[in-house]
Design an enzyme around this catalytic site. Structure first.
Site, PDB file in Angstrom:
ATOM      1  N   GLN A  31       1.006   6.205   5.743  1.00  0.00           N
ATOM      2  CA  GLN A  31       2.094   6.763   4.947  1.00  0.00           C
ATOM      3  C   GLN A  31       1.576   7.874   4.052  1.00  0.00           C
ATOM      4  O   GLN A  31       0.368   8.040   3.885  1.00  0.00           O
ATOM      5  CB  GLN A  31       2.713   5.664   4.086  1.00  0.00           C
ATOM      6  CG  GLN A  31       1.712   4.983   3.152  1.00  0.00           C
ATOM      7  CD  GLN A  31       2.105   3.578   2.765  1.00  0.00           C
ATOM      8  OE1 GLN A  31       3.269   3.211   2.795  1.00  0.00           O
ATOM      9  NE2 GLN A  31       1.124   2.759   2.379  1.00  0.00           N
ATOM     10  N   HIS A  62       7.381  -6.842 -11.048  1.00  0.00           N
ATOM     11  CA  HIS A  62       6.274  -7.752 -10.753  1.00  0.00           C
ATOM     12  C   HIS A  62       6.500  -9.144 -11.343  1.00  0.00           C
ATOM     13  O   HIS A  62       6.203 -10.150 -10.702  1.00  0.00           O
ATOM     14  CB  HIS A  62       4.954  -7.137 -11.254  1.00  0.00           C
ATOM     15  CG  HIS A  62       4.593  -5.885 -10.525  1.00  0.00           C
ATOM     16  ND1 HIS A  62       4.179  -4.743 -11.158  1.00  0.00           N
ATOM     17  CD2 HIS A  62       4.612  -5.594  -9.203  1.00  0.00           C
ATOM     18  CE1 HIS A  62       3.940  -3.807 -10.259  1.00  0.00           C
ATOM     19  NE2 HIS A  62       4.194  -4.294  -9.066  1.00  0.00           N
ATOM     20  N   ASP A  86      -0.666  -2.419  -5.184  1.00  0.00           N
ATOM     21  CA  ASP A  86      -0.866  -1.958  -6.566  1.00  0.00           C
ATOM     22  C   ASP A  86      -1.379  -3.078  -7.460  1.00  0.00           C
ATOM     23  O   ASP A  86      -1.884  -2.825  -8.555  1.00  0.00           O
ATOM     24  CB  ASP A  86       0.432  -1.389  -7.135  1.00  0.00           C
ATOM     25  CG  ASP A  86       1.554  -2.411  -7.157  1.00  0.00           C
ATOM     26  OD1 ASP A  86       1.534  -3.308  -8.016  1.00  0.00           O
ATOM     27  OD2 ASP A  86       2.464  -2.316  -6.307  1.00  0.00           O
ATOM     28  N   GLU A 106      -2.636  -6.350   2.305  1.00  0.00           N
ATOM     29  CA  GLU A 106      -2.082  -5.000   2.206  1.00  0.00           C
ATOM     30  C   GLU A 106      -2.534  -4.198   3.422  1.00  0.00           C
ATOM     31  O   GLU A 106      -3.735  -4.145   3.716  1.00  0.00           O
ATOM     32  CB  GLU A 106      -2.546  -4.343   0.911  1.00  0.00           C
ATOM     33  CG  GLU A 106      -2.365  -2.846   0.832  1.00  0.00           C
ATOM     34  CD  GLU A 106      -0.907  -2.417   0.881  1.00  0.00           C
ATOM     35  OE1 GLU A 106      -0.567  -1.577   1.736  1.00  0.00           O
ATOM     36  OE2 GLU A 106      -0.120  -2.910   0.041  1.00  0.00           O
ATOM     37  N   GLY A 138       0.230  -7.600   7.324  1.00  0.00           N
ATOM     38  CA  GLY A 138       0.793  -8.825   6.775  1.00  0.00           C
ATOM     39  C   GLY A 138       1.597  -9.610   7.786  1.00  0.00           C
ATOM     40  O   GLY A 138       1.619 -10.852   7.757  1.00  0.00           O
ATOM     41  N   ASP A 155       6.102  -8.283  -1.106  1.00  0.00           N
ATOM     42  CA  ASP A 155       6.213  -7.130  -1.997  1.00  0.00           C
ATOM     43  C   ASP A 155       6.091  -5.878  -1.139  1.00  0.00           C
ATOM     44  O   ASP A 155       5.044  -5.243  -1.082  1.00  0.00           O
ATOM     45  CB  ASP A 155       5.107  -7.191  -3.060  1.00  0.00           C
ATOM     46  CG  ASP A 155       5.156  -6.005  -4.015  1.00  0.00           C
ATOM     47  OD1 ASP A 155       6.108  -5.215  -3.925  1.00  0.00           O
ATOM     48  OD2 ASP A 155       4.228  -5.871  -4.840  1.00  0.00           O
ATOM     49  N   SER A 156       7.164  -5.549  -0.473  1.00  0.00           N
ATOM     50  CA  SER A 156       7.142  -4.462   0.507  1.00  0.00           C
ATOM     51  C   SER A 156       7.835  -3.215  -0.023  1.00  0.00           C
ATOM     52  O   SER A 156       8.562  -3.254  -1.016  1.00  0.00           O
ATOM     53  CB  SER A 156       7.840  -4.900   1.799  1.00  0.00           C
ATOM     54  OG  SER A 156       9.214  -5.134   1.540  1.00  0.00           O
ATOM     55  N   THR A 157       7.610  -2.109   0.680  1.00  0.00           N
ATOM     56  CA  THR A 157       8.399  -0.912   0.431  1.00  0.00           C
ATOM     57  C   THR A 157       9.780  -1.121   1.043  1.00  0.00           C
ATOM     58  O   THR A 157      10.098  -2.186   1.567  1.00  0.00           O
ATOM     59  CB  THR A 157       7.741   0.315   1.087  1.00  0.00           C
ATOM     60  OG1 THR A 157       7.738   0.134   2.512  1.00  0.00           O
ATOM     61  CG2 THR A 157       6.321   0.496   0.612  1.00  0.00           C
ATOM     62  N   GLU A 158      10.616  -0.088   0.990  1.00  0.00           N
ATOM     63  CA  GLU A 158      11.901  -0.174   1.673  1.00  0.00           C
ATOM     64  C   GLU A 158      11.637  -0.239   3.185  1.00  0.00           C
ATOM     65  O   GLU A 158      10.546   0.103   3.656  1.00  0.00           O
ATOM     66  CB  GLU A 158      12.771   1.039   1.320  1.00  0.00           C
ATOM     67  CG  GLU A 158      13.194   1.037  -0.144  1.00  0.00           C
ATOM     68  CD  GLU A 158      14.188   2.121  -0.470  1.00  0.00           C
ATOM     69  OE1 GLU A 158      15.110   2.352   0.334  1.00  0.00           O
ATOM     70  OE2 GLU A 158      14.056   2.751  -1.529  1.00  0.00           O
TER      71      GLU A 158
END
Length: 277
Positions: A31, A62, A86, A106, A138, A155-158
């Site tokens: 990305q 978080h 992060d 990650e 993951g 805890d993912s992105t869109e």
């Protein structure tokens, strides 16, 4: 000359922030990754043009990923965080003394590397001896670790790029299998203003797998629309049955014992989506 960063949250709407410095601007294997310093929100992690976290408001997301599930499970010793390079969710997980081991998986090692260097506010606990950081997929980790974890946090992105499969029913089934017999999972599930169909779909898919499914909300200023949803799937324990008087006060800025159940009181717009309307 003034410099501004704009996230185009839809084709017709976006947010913008004045920036003072670009610290990272790199196309990784997975990305585009940028870390910028903004006047209003401090340092900001941006992946594929989307704000992932900022120093000023990161604690909301978080804390709300971690604490509702960890206070619902009576003995969360083994915890998995999928994504979250992060380190913010891991930081919150470690506030629970019952957690013996927290595993972070990650896919993009560059996220971990740069957040350790530039955003220590979130990444400062990634070297803690109770933490294992794995740079891997993951999705595959879930399917290779059956009956292993008490709590799993996604805890993912869109759902774009490498995160698409983290919103699939096959992934949720894999999570169910990776959890122990009384396990709990939670995932961020975006916002009702721009991603209504996603919330409907995730809720339907998770309900086909988990006997207890609850949706809750939080306010995160730098996320699209500010109103953010989370979906919890549980094999046995209901977050609405938790004795909130027994929840200890933690060093938090958003989550409180009183907020634990209140977060599940949904605005009608979200309630209708959960009902499939």
């Amino acid at each position: 000359m003034e410099l501004w960063y704009t996230e185009k949250q839809t084709e017709n709407f976006g947010i913008t922030a004045k920036i003072t410095e670009t610290l990272v601007n790199e196309q990784t294997e997975f990305q585009h990754l940028a870390i910028i310093d903004t006047v209003e929100f401090g340092r900001m992690l941006v992946l594929d043009g989307m704000v992932m976290t900022t120093v000023k408001d990161e604690f909301v997301y978080h804390e709300m990923v971690a604490h509702p599930a960890l206070f619902t499970h009576p003995n969360p010793e083994q915890v998995l965080v999928v994504g979250g390079g992060d380190g913010g969710v891991i930081r919150e997980v470690l506030k629970h003394p019952k957690v013996k081991k927290a595993v972070l998986v990650e896919i993009d090692g560059k996220v971990v590397e740069y957040c350790k260097k530039y955003i220590p506010e979130t990444a400062g606990e990634l070297d803690n001896p109770r933490v294992e950081v794995i740079i891997n997929d993951g999705y595959m980790h879930i399917h290779d670790h059956k009956n292993t974890y008490d709590v799993i946090m996604v805890d993912s992105t869109e759902p774009v790029g490498p995160a698409v499969q983290l919103f699939s029913q096959g992934f949720y089934k894999g999570i169910y299998d990776a959890l122990k017999e009384d396990g709990i999972f939670v995932a961020q599930t975006d916002n009702p203003w721009f991603k209504a169909d996603l919330i409907r779909t995730v809720n339907r898919d998770v309900k086909e797998i988990f006997p207890i499914v609850r949706v809750y909300v939080a306010n995160i200023p730098t996320y699209p629309s500010g109103l953010w949803t989370f979906t919890m799937g549980s094999k046995k324990h209901d977050p609405l049955q938790v004795d909130t008087d027994a929840i200890p006060e933690l060093d938090t800025k958003y989550y409180t014992p009183r907020l634990h159940k209140a977060a599940f009181a949904l605005p009608r717009i979200v309630e209708d989506l959960v009902k499939g309307e």
